[in-house]
Design an enzyme around this catalytic site. Structure first.
Site, PDB file in Angstrom:
ATOM      1  N   CYS A  84       0.463  -9.332  -2.633  1.00 49.16           N
ATOM      2  CA  CYS A  84       1.636 -10.121  -3.044  1.00 49.16           C
ATOM      3  C   CYS A  84       1.682 -11.514  -2.447  1.00 49.16           C
ATOM      4  O   CYS A  84       2.548 -12.309  -2.808  1.00 49.16           O
ATOM      5  CB  CYS A  84       2.918  -9.358  -2.687  1.00 49.16           C
ATOM      6  N   CYS A 129       2.664  -3.834   4.155  1.00 48.46           N
ATOM      7  CA  CYS A 129       3.355  -5.077   3.815  1.00 48.46           C
ATOM      8  C   CYS A 129       4.807  -4.745   3.496  1.00 48.46           C
ATOM      9  O   CYS A 129       5.076  -3.848   2.697  1.00 48.46           O
ATOM     10  CB  CYS A 129       2.668  -5.734   2.616  1.00 48.46           C
ATOM     11  N   CYS A 132       5.462  -5.580  -0.580  1.00 51.18           N
ATOM     12  CA  CYS A 132       4.911  -4.794  -1.695  1.00 51.18           C
ATOM     13  C   CYS A 132       4.530  -3.366  -1.290  1.00 51.18           C
ATOM     14  O   CYS A 132       4.157  -2.569  -2.147  1.00 51.18           O
ATOM     15  CB  CYS A 132       3.710  -5.492  -2.317  1.00 51.18           C
ATOM     16  N   CYS A 152      -4.650  -3.353  13.905  1.00 46.97           N
ATOM     17  CA  CYS A 152      -6.019  -3.237  13.399  1.00 46.97           C
ATOM     18  C   CYS A 152      -5.946  -3.193  11.870  1.00 46.97           C
ATOM     19  O   CYS A 152      -5.593  -2.170  11.286  1.00 46.97           O
ATOM     20  CB  CYS A 152      -6.645  -1.968  13.979  1.00 46.97           C
TER      21      CYS A 152
END
Length: 163
Positions: A84, A129, A132, A152
């Protein structure tokens, strides 16, 4: 205690543990199903992402270690979600962890979300995220100062934007 009493006690204990585990996994699943600001049909994700980025972001896969060019990225800039475009990490927070994946000690405020991941039968904290819901990687408590965290991340889940 008779054999029948022991059997009943054990059955009740197993049932209680199963109910507890179901509650844990159910809570994680419910969090994973939350609605994000950017939602696309699966066919659209497949169209806009590379095959590896799709597997990582949408199917919670992991890229092979040392396979991402972003692991060696040293310029000033920001690492963005490949799905996104949201800014996730500033390059100033990147460090060499030796793991083979881009690692950061702190994300951009509000850019990520987390949930418990039991995929390897060991609890880990999965990072996604916040915009999204795309899977990015995992966070561990073995990072450098000042946070002590190691985010990571899969390079396939990100793009780099130099400044």
């Amino acid at each position: 205690m008779t054999k029948q009493d022991k059997r009943s006690f054990l059955k009740a204990g197993v049932a209680a543990m199963a109910a507890f585990a179901t509650g844990l996994f159910g809570a994680a699943g419910a969090q994973a199903r939350r609605t994000f600001a950017v939602v696309k049909p699966d066919a659209e994700w497949r169209r806009i992402l590379s095959p590896m980025a799709y597997r990582v972001l949408r199917k919670e896969d992991t890229e092979p270690p040392f396979s991402s060019p972003l692991n060696n990225e040293k310029r000033k800039g920001n690492f963005l979600c490949a799905g996104c475009g949201q800014k996730l990490f500033n390059a100033a927070a990147k460090y060499e962890s030796g793991t083979g994946w881009p690692s950061f000690y702190t994300p951009i405020k509000g850019a990520i979300g987390t949930k418990m991941d039991y995929g390897l039968h060991l609890p880990r904290i999965e990072v996604h995220c916040s915009r999204c819901g795309g899977h990015l990687g995992h966070v561990f408590d073995d990072g450098p100062r000042p946070t002590g965290k190691r985010y990571c991340m899969n390079g396939a889940a990100m793009k780099f934007e130099p400044v």
